[in-house]
Structures are given as structure tokens and as C-alpha cells.
Design an enzyme around this catalytic site. Structure first.
Site, PDB file in Angstrom:
ATOM      1  CG  ASP A  81      -2.103   0.942   1.110  1.00  0.00           C
ATOM      2  OD1 ASP A  81      -2.954   0.959   2.022  1.00  0.00           O
ATOM      3  OD2 ASP A  81      -2.184   1.663   0.082  1.00  0.00           O
ATOM      4  N   GLY A  96      -5.657   9.506   2.437  1.00  0.00           N
ATOM      5  CA  GLY A  96      -5.884  10.525   1.403  1.00  0.00           C
ATOM      6  C   GLY A  96      -6.858  10.036   0.334  1.00  0.00           C
ATOM      7  CD  GLU A 103      -5.730   2.522   2.349  1.00  0.00           C
ATOM      8  OE1 GLU A 103      -5.590   3.372   3.241  1.00  0.00           O
ATOM      9  OE2 GLU A 103      -5.474   2.748   1.146  1.00  0.00           O
TER      10      GLU A 103
END
Ligand code: DER
Length: 219
Positions: A81, A96, A103
Site C-alpha cells: 500500500d 488521502g 486498509e
């Protein structure tokens, strides 16, 4: 753009760490988009990707990379990531792209987290970018008031709803001198679903796209 080229170089380097015929957790954002493209071009076959957003799932589908859900796998060997900011301890500010909840969930399932980024994301001290805070819509004002008490300047991410139906407050001006304590304090506010401080569990490796080439960095 030059930054895109640095992102792409970091993303291509990450393909080297992907194990064939294994599951793989994949994050969200433009650097990850370069990674998905590079993975497809490498012809490396993975057992399946665990996605973290509709955006990433669409990219996986367009490149014919099979997707599985987190419930179908028992842990993951690797998670790839990006980050909005990453410090020398490999602690990050993420979110963002608005996918910070998924995540952090998928990253927590992985044995190893490799972060891919261009040099502009690397800093000695977190806080040049706001900390995204995912909130239940009905608690938005309550949480914003509590974040003001933290010294933060919360700003609602207008016209945006996360894949999980929540809203995001981007909080600038927080004092991040004790990142782990702040990550926990924000998550302790009733109505907060998750926040973009990834400091309890930093990345294990950073592939940093620099003008001088891709640097492989650990904490
Ligand atoms: O939203 C996220 O956490 C993304 O990983 C983001 O932090 C990185 O986005 P970028 O690769 O487009 O800069």
C-alpha cells in the site's frame, strides 16, 4: 509527471516481493494503481488479491487479477500500500484516498507490510498532511468538537462517502509528538470508526522512489 515516474518505479520494485500462488493484500491510491499494472505485466500469478476499495477492485478486474474477500483467507503473507506521509520509523499517515478503514483492517491481517511511495512522502516528523478520521455521519459534529479540543482543525471532506457509508474529517494541526497515543485517543472518541494514523503497526519495509533510484528502507 516526475512524481508519477517515482511512484511507478517504487511500484515496479514491489512486484519483486510478491510470492507466486499466494494471496496478496492490496491497498488504494495512485501508487497502488501503478503496482497493480506492474503486477499484471509481470505475469506473476497470485492465488487472489484482497482489495481495500471499489477503486482497487475495479483496477484488479481490468487487469484480470482474481479477487478474494478477507473472510476467505486465513491471514496474508504480504500487504502492499501507499501512504500520504511516512516517517523514519515507517509510521504513516494514510487515508488521502478515503480507504483507511479497509486498509488498516487488511494491513492487520498481513505478516508483512511493504509501503510504496515517492520521496515527497518521506519525513522525519508526521503532520505536514492532515489526519483523515472516518466518522459515523450522525456523530460528525460531536466528533469535530472533540477534535477541536485536541487542538485539531477538522474539515469535512465534502461530497465524499467512504465505501462503508461513513464520512471523513480531515484534521490538520494536530500535535503528533506521541503518534501511538494520538492514534488511540482519536479512536477512543465515540463515533470515530477509524483514523489514518498507522503508528501502532508501522510498515516493515519502505520502497521509496527517489531521483537517485528506488531506496529500500527499514525503520
Ligand atoms: O488513501 C491512502 O491511504 C492511500 O494509500 C494514499 O495514502 C496514497 O495515495 P497516493 O498513492 O495516490 O499518493
Amino acid at each position: 509527471a516526475a512524481q508519477d515516474e517515482l511512484k511507478r518505479q517504487a511500484a515496479e520494485k514491489a512486484v519483486e516481493y510478491v510470492q507466486e500462488n499466494e494471496y496478496l493484500g492490496i491497498g488504494t491510491g495512485s501508487t497502488v494503481r501503478f503496482f497493480i499494472e506492474a503486477l499484471a505485466q509481470s505475469r506473476k500469478r497470485i492465488k487472489g488479491a484482497v482489495s481495500t476499495s471499489a477503486q482497487t477492485s475495479a483496477a484488479l478486474k481490468s487487469f484480470g487479477i482474481p479477487e478474494v474477500t478477507l473472510n476467505e483467507v486465513n491471514g496474508l503473507p504480504l500487504y502492499i500500500d501507499g501512504a500520504d506521509e511516512i516517517n523514519h520509523l515507517l509510521q504513516m499517515i494514510k487515508g488521502g484516498g478515503g480507504a483507511l478503514l479497509n486498509e488498516k483492517i487488511v494491513a492487520s491481517a498481513a505478516e508483512k507490510f511493504i509501503c510504496i511511495a515517492d520521496e515527497s512522502k518521506y519525513t522525519s516528523r508526521l503532520g505536514h498532511v492532515p489526519v483523515p478520521v472516518e466518522v459515523m455521519p450522525n456523530a460528525r459534529s460531536l466528533v469535530a468538537r472533540r477534535l477541536l479540543k485536541f487542538g485539531g482543525e477538522p474539515e469535512l471532506r465534502l461530497g465524499f462517502t467512504t465505501d462503508n457509508g461513513n464520512q471523513i474529517l480531515d484534521v490538520a494541526n494536530l500535535n503528533i509528538s506521541e503518534p501511538i497515543k494520538l492514534e488511540d485517543a482519536i479512536n477512543g472518541i465515540p463515533g470515530v470508526v477509524e483514523n489514518g494514523l498507522f503508528t501502532h503497526h508501522p510498515a516493515d519495509l519502505l520502497l521509496l522512489g527517489c531521483q537517485s533510484g528506488v531506496q529500500v528502507l527499514t525503520a
